[in-house]
Design an enzyme around this catalytic site. Sequence first.
Site, PDB file in Angstrom:
ATOM      1  N   GLY A  11      30.777  44.143  39.389  1.00  0.00           N
ATOM      2  CA  GLY A  11      31.989  44.867  39.000  1.00  0.00           C
ATOM      3  C   GLY A  11      32.038  45.165  37.513  1.00  0.00           C
ATOM      4  N   TYR A  12      33.267  45.226  36.993  1.00  0.00           N
ATOM      5  CA  TYR A  12      33.491  45.581  35.588  1.00  0.00           C
ATOM      6  C   TYR A  12      32.906  44.540  34.637  1.00  0.00           C
ATOM      7  CZ  TYR A  12      36.312  49.569  36.801  1.00  0.00           C
ATOM      8  OH  TYR A  12      36.711  50.792  37.259  1.00  0.00           O
ATOM      9  N   ASN A  91      35.528  38.744  41.857  1.00  0.00           N
ATOM     10  CA  ASN A  91      36.940  38.906  41.502  1.00  0.00           C
ATOM     11  C   ASN A  91      37.753  37.668  41.875  1.00  0.00           C
ATOM     12  OD1 ASN A  91      35.878  40.033  43.878  1.00  0.00           O
ATOM     13  ND2 ASN A  91      37.804  41.001  44.383  1.00  0.00           N
ATOM     14  N   THR A  92      38.805  37.432  41.092  1.00  0.00           N
ATOM     15  CA  THR A  92      39.683  36.274  41.315  1.00  0.00           C
ATOM     16  C   THR A  92      41.132  36.759  41.265  1.00  0.00           C
ATOM     17  OG1 THR A  92      39.490  35.858  38.929  1.00  0.00           O
ATOM     18  CG2 THR A  92      38.102  34.537  40.364  1.00  0.00           C
ATOM     19  N   LEU A 227      47.031  37.325  23.847  1.00  0.00           N
ATOM     20  CA  LEU A 227      46.928  38.772  23.603  1.00  0.00           C
ATOM     21  C   LEU A 227      48.102  39.502  24.261  1.00  0.00           C
ATOM     22  CD1 LEU A 227      43.082  39.223  24.133  1.00  0.00           C
ATOM     23  CD2 LEU A 227      44.327  39.519  21.979  1.00  0.00           C
ATOM     24  N   CYS A 276      43.709  41.894  34.464  1.00  0.00           N
ATOM     25  CA  CYS A 276      43.667  40.468  34.091  1.00  0.00           C
ATOM     26  C   CYS A 276      44.889  39.884  33.415  1.00  0.00           C
ATOM     27  CB  CYS A 276      42.432  40.225  33.244  1.00  0.00           C
ATOM     28  SG  CYS A 276      40.935  40.459  34.210  1.00  0.00           S
ATOM     29  N   LYS A 279      47.546  38.830  35.981  1.00  0.00           N
ATOM     30  CA  LYS A 279      46.948  37.842  36.893  1.00  0.00           C
ATOM     31  C   LYS A 279      46.711  36.500  36.186  1.00  0.00           C
ATOM     32  CE  LYS A 279      42.228  38.356  37.355  1.00  0.00           C
ATOM     33  NZ  LYS A 279      41.557  37.157  36.865  1.00  0.00           N
ATOM     34  N   LYS A 339      44.213  52.037  30.253  1.00  0.00           N
ATOM     35  CA  LYS A 339      43.987  52.263  28.826  1.00  0.00           C
ATOM     36  C   LYS A 339      42.922  53.350  28.715  1.00  0.00           C
ATOM     37  CE  LYS A 339      41.328  49.252  26.562  1.00  0.00           C
ATOM     38  NZ  LYS A 339      40.573  48.035  26.123  1.00  0.00           N
TER      39      LYS A 339
HETATM   40  P1  NAD Z   1      35.543  43.544  40.209  1.00  0.00           P
HETATM   41  O1  NAD Z   1      36.473  43.539  41.358  1.00  0.00           O
HETATM   42  O2  NAD Z   1      35.296  44.811  39.450  1.00  0.00           O
HETATM   43  O3  NAD Z   1      34.108  43.004  40.685  1.00  0.00           O
HETATM   44  C1  NAD Z   1      33.921  41.902  41.496  1.00  0.00           C
HETATM   45  C2  NAD Z   1      32.794  42.211  42.483  1.00  0.00           C
HETATM   46  O4  NAD Z   1      32.463  41.023  43.189  1.00  0.00           O
HETATM   47  C3  NAD Z   1      33.171  43.240  43.549  1.00  0.00           C
HETATM   48  O5  NAD Z   1      32.288  44.348  43.480  1.00  0.00           O
HETATM   49  C4  NAD Z   1      33.043  42.470  44.872  1.00  0.00           C
HETATM   50  O6  NAD Z   1      32.533  43.262  45.934  1.00  0.00           O
HETATM   51  C5  NAD Z   1      32.070  41.383  44.500  1.00  0.00           C
HETATM   52  N1  NAD Z   1      32.115  40.204  45.371  1.00  0.00           N
HETATM   53  C6  NAD Z   1      33.204  39.486  45.763  1.00  0.00           C
HETATM   54  N2  NAD Z   1      32.836  38.461  46.535  1.00  0.00           N
HETATM   55  C7  NAD Z   1      31.488  38.516  46.649  1.00  0.00           C
HETATM   56  C8  NAD Z   1      30.519  37.710  47.309  1.00  0.00           C
HETATM   57  N3  NAD Z   1      30.877  36.620  47.999  1.00  0.00           N
HETATM   58  N4  NAD Z   1      29.228  38.070  47.233  1.00  0.00           N
HETATM   59  C9  NAD Z   1      28.852  39.154  46.529  1.00  0.00           C
HETATM   60  N5  NAD Z   1      29.723  39.956  45.866  1.00  0.00           N
HETATM   61  C10 NAD Z   1      31.024  39.633  45.927  1.00  0.00           C
HETATM   62  O7  NAD Z   1      36.075  42.416  39.213  1.00  0.00           O
HETATM   63  P2  NAD Z   1      35.842  42.322  37.624  1.00  0.00           P
HETATM   64  O8  NAD Z   1      36.834  43.172  36.916  1.00  0.00           O
HETATM   65  O9  NAD Z   1      34.396  42.486  37.341  1.00  0.00           O
HETATM   66  O10 NAD Z   1      36.279  40.810  37.361  1.00  0.00           O
HETATM   67  C11 NAD Z   1      35.472  39.738  37.794  1.00  0.00           C
HETATM   68  C12 NAD Z   1      35.975  38.472  37.119  1.00  0.00           C
HETATM   69  O11 NAD Z   1      35.837  38.580  35.705  1.00  0.00           O
HETATM   70  C13 NAD Z   1      37.450  38.155  37.356  1.00  0.00           C
HETATM   71  O12 NAD Z   1      37.601  36.770  37.448  1.00  0.00           O
HETATM   72  C14 NAD Z   1      38.130  38.657  36.096  1.00  0.00           C
HETATM   73  O13 NAD Z   1      39.317  37.951  35.816  1.00  0.00           O
HETATM   74  C15 NAD Z   1      37.096  38.363  35.045  1.00  0.00           C
HETATM   75  N6  NAD Z   1      37.146  39.229  33.861  1.00  0.00           N
HETATM   76  C16 NAD Z   1      37.336  40.570  33.981  1.00  0.00           C
HETATM   77  C17 NAD Z   1      37.315  41.384  32.852  1.00  0.00           C
HETATM   78  C18 NAD Z   1      37.513  42.866  32.947  1.00  0.00           C
HETATM   79  O14 NAD Z   1      37.593  43.505  31.912  1.00  0.00           O
HETATM   80  N7  NAD Z   1      37.579  43.472  34.115  1.00  0.00           N
HETATM   81  C19 NAD Z   1      37.086  40.818  31.595  1.00  0.00           C
HETATM   82  C20 NAD Z   1      36.888  39.422  31.508  1.00  0.00           C
HETATM   83  C21 NAD Z   1      36.908  38.652  32.639  1.00  0.00           C
HETATM   84  C1  UGA Z   2      41.752  42.149  28.078  1.00  0.00           C
HETATM   85  C2  UGA Z   2      41.320  41.347  26.853  1.00  0.00           C
HETATM   86  O1  UGA Z   2      41.511  42.152  25.688  1.00  0.00           O
HETATM   87  C3  UGA Z   2      39.861  40.943  26.962  1.00  0.00           C
HETATM   88  O2  UGA Z   2      39.507  40.125  25.855  1.00  0.00           O
HETATM   89  C4  UGA Z   2      39.657  40.167  28.259  1.00  0.00           C
HETATM   90  O3  UGA Z   2      38.296  39.822  28.435  1.00  0.00           O
HETATM   91  C5  UGA Z   2      40.105  41.023  29.435  1.00  0.00           C
HETATM   92  O4  UGA Z   2      41.505  41.377  29.243  1.00  0.00           O
HETATM   93  C6  UGA Z   2      40.043  40.322  30.751  1.00  0.00           C
HETATM   94  O5  UGA Z   2      40.055  39.113  30.820  1.00  0.00           O
HETATM   95  O6  UGA Z   2      40.019  41.088  31.711  1.00  0.00           O
HETATM   96  P1  UGA Z   2      41.471  44.649  28.915  1.00  0.00           P
HETATM   97  O7  UGA Z   2      42.545  44.276  29.878  1.00  0.00           O
HETATM   98  O8  UGA Z   2      40.238  45.284  29.436  1.00  0.00           O
HETATM   99  O9  UGA Z   2      40.998  43.354  28.111  1.00  0.00           O
HETATM  100  O10 UGA Z   2      42.068  45.630  27.814  1.00  0.00           O
HETATM  101  P2  UGA Z   2      43.022  45.401  26.534  1.00  0.00           P
HETATM  102  O11 UGA Z   2      42.494  46.189  25.427  1.00  0.00           O
HETATM  103  O12 UGA Z   2      43.290  43.977  26.281  1.00  0.00           O
HETATM  104  O13 UGA Z   2      44.377  46.089  27.025  1.00  0.00           O
HETATM  105  C7  UGA Z   2      45.181  45.533  28.035  1.00  0.00           C
HETATM  106  C8  UGA Z   2      46.469  46.335  28.147  1.00  0.00           C
HETATM  107  O14 UGA Z   2      47.304  46.106  27.016  1.00  0.00           O
HETATM  108  C9  UGA Z   2      46.238  47.839  28.221  1.00  0.00           C
HETATM  109  O15 UGA Z   2      47.130  48.409  29.142  1.00  0.00           O
HETATM  110  C10 UGA Z   2      46.554  48.293  26.817  1.00  0.00           C
HETATM  111  O16 UGA Z   2      46.949  49.626  26.753  1.00  0.00           O
HETATM  112  C11 UGA Z   2      47.680  47.340  26.449  1.00  0.00           C
HETATM  113  N1  UGA Z   2      47.859  47.163  24.992  1.00  0.00           N
HETATM  114  C12 UGA Z   2      46.879  46.595  24.254  1.00  0.00           C
HETATM  115  C13 UGA Z   2      49.034  47.574  24.402  1.00  0.00           C
HETATM  116  O17 UGA Z   2      49.950  48.096  25.058  1.00  0.00           O
HETATM  117  N2  UGA Z   2      49.198  47.394  23.051  1.00  0.00           N
HETATM  118  C14 UGA Z   2      48.227  46.822  22.287  1.00  0.00           C
HETATM  119  O18 UGA Z   2      48.450  46.680  21.059  1.00  0.00           O
HETATM  120  C15 UGA Z   2      47.048  46.417  22.906  1.00  0.00           C
END
Ligand code: NAD
Ligand code: UGA
Length: 463
Positions: A11-12, A91-92, A227, A276, A279, A339
Site C-alpha cells: 500500500g501507501y 492496514n490497521t 501533529l 491515520c 485512526k 491533501k
Molecule cells: P494500505 O491500505 O494502503 O495498504 C495495506 C495493504 O495491505 C493493502 O494493499 C492490503 O491488501 C494488504 N494486506 C492486508 N492484509 C494482508 C495480508 N494478510 N497479506 C497480504 N497483504 C495484505 O495501508 P497503508 O496506508 O499502506 O498503511 C499501512 C500501515 O502503515 C497502517 O498501519 C498505517 O497506519 C501505517 N502508516 C501509514 C502511512 C500513510 O501515509 N499511509 C504512514 C505511516 C504509517
Molecule cells: C501524517 C504524518 O504527517 C506522518 O508523519 C505520518 O507518518 C502519517 O500521518 C501516518 O502515520 O499516516 P499524512 O496524513 O500523510 O501524514 O499527511 P499530513 O501532511 O500529516 O497531513 C494530514 C492532514 O492534515 C491533511 O489533511 C492536511 O491537509 C492537514 N494539515 C496538515 C492541515 O490542515 N494543516 C497543517 O498545517 C498540516
Amino acid sequence: MIKNICCIGAGYVGGPTMAVIAQKCPHIKVTVVDLNEKRISAWNDKDVNNIPIYEPGLSNVVAEARGRNLFFSTEVDKAIDEADMIFISVNTPTKTYGVGKGMAADLKYIELCARQIARVSKTDKIVVEKSTLPVRTAQAIKDILEHTGNGVNFQILSNPEFLAEGTAIEDLFAPDRVLIGGDVTLEGQKAIQALVDIYANWVPKDRILTTNVWSSELSKLTANAFLAQRVSSINALSELCEKTGADVNEVARAIGMDSRIGSKFLKSSVGFGGSCFQKDILNLVYIAKSYGLNEVADYWEQVIIMNDHQKRRFAKNIIKTLYNTVSGKKIAFLGWAFKKDTNDTRESAAIYVADDLLSEQATIAVFDPKVEEDQIQFDLNYLETRSEEANNKGVQVASSAYDACKNAHAIAVLTEWDEFKTYDWQKIYDNMLKPAFVFDGRNILDKQALEKIGFVYQGIGSR
Ligand code: NAD
Ligand code: UGA
C-alpha cells in the site's frame, strides 16, 4: 547480513518504503507481496506511470529498482519462506464491529500475517512491525510466532513509518529520524543492528534512533497525535479569529516564529484528513481508557471533536452564506484528496463537506487532478447516508476545474493543489452564476485578486 527482504502489504507505506530500500540497497532482494491482485499487477505495469499510488518521485525510484532487486508479487508464502527479514505493512483501520468499535485498531490483518509467517517459516527471521500499532502489539505477535513448535527463532522489531503522503519519497530519502525498537536481549540487539545496517546505507547514523519496543510503538501514535493536535489547535483559533477580526494566518505566523513553537503544522484548514490521524488518535484514546486513564483519553479525544466541528462548520457556513439554502444549487469542489500531491482520499474533509451539502439537496461538481470518479462515489457510498443512486445523481465529476465551476453558485476549495492558484479566475468568474462565491477551505487563493474580479471570498479564520 540481510540479503532477502519480504514486505507484506503493497500500500501507501509498503510500496514506497520498499522501493526506496531496494533503490538504496541494490545488494538486497526486496519482494513486496499483497493479497490484492489488482494492486500487484498495477505495481508491475510496464508503464511505470500506472503504478497504483501517486507520489511525486516514486515512479522514478520504481523504474530504477523494479526487476533488478525490487519485485511485486501475490505469492506471499514463497516470499516469506525466502526472506530473512519480513516487514508487516498491512492496514490497521479503526474497528467497525465488536468491542472497541469506532475506536480501537483492527488488528485482524496483523494477526493473519503473524499466523502465516508462523506457518510458513522454516528458517530464523526478523519480523518488523512497519504498520502503526497499539503499544504492546509486539507481545501478541511474539505469542503467535513462538507457539509454532517448529524450532524457528523470531525477533520482533518495531520500526514505525513517519512518511507523509505527497512527500513520501523526500521523507524516505532524508528522514528526520528512523526509529527502531527491539528487545534488550543480546538477540534483540543483534536484530536491531541488522535493521540499522540497512538504513545506514543512506541515513546518517545519528538519525537512527533505537529504543525498547514499547517506546517505539507508542512514539508513533504520539507523533501523529501531536501533529494532529497542532492542526486542531490552530483550527480552534480560526473560529475565534472569524468572530474577532484577527487573521489566523497572521496569528500562525506570529506564534510560529517563536522557535519553541515552530512554524510547521499551523496551517488552518477545513480539517485534517488522511488514513491515520483520526485512526491513531482514536486508538490512543482507546488505549488510555483501557488503562482507566479517563482524563488522558478525554484530552486527546478533543483533537478529533475539534476536527469534526471544523468540517461541519465549513459546510454550515456555505449553506448560511448561500441564503440558507443550497437546494438545487450547484457547488463546485476543487479537490477531493485529503491533501495535495496524493490520490489518497481516505477521511478527506471533502467527503464530509459533500455529505452535508448533499443532505441539503445541493448538486456537487468535483474536480481533482488525481482522484478517479469511482473513488469519489465509493467514498460517499461508504458513509451510507443515502442510496448509491442518490449519490450518483447529486455528484458529477468534471474533467477540468473550468467545467466544474461552469454555472455554479459557489466554489469550495477542499485540497491545496498548486495548480488551483494558476487558473484564469476571471474566466471562471465569467461562467458562474452571480453573486459568485469562493469558500477557500485551504486559504490558498489570493483574496484581494478574487474580490477585485467580483467574487465573494471567504477563507478560513479571517473575515
Ligand atoms: P494500505 O491500505 O494502503 O495498504 C495495506 C495493504 O495491505 C493493502 O494493499 C492490503 O491488501 C494488504 N494486506 C492486508 N492484509 C494482508 C495480508 N494478510 N497479506 C497480504 N497483504 C495484505 O495501508 P497503508 O496506508 O499502506 O498503511 C499501512 C500501515 O502503515 C497502517 O498501519 C498505517 O497506519 C501505517 N502508516 C501509514 C502511512 C500513510 O501515509 N499511509 C504512514 C505511516 C504509517
Ligand atoms: C501524517 C504524518 O504527517 C506522518 O508523519 C505520518 O507518518 C502519517 O500521518 C501516518 O502515520 O499516516 P499524512 O496524513 O500523510 O501524514 O499527511 P499530513 O501532511 O500529516 O497531513 C494530514 C492532514 O492534515 C491533511 O489533511 C492536511 O491537509 C492537514 N494539515 C496538515 C492541515 O490542515 N494543516 C497543517 O498545517 C498540516
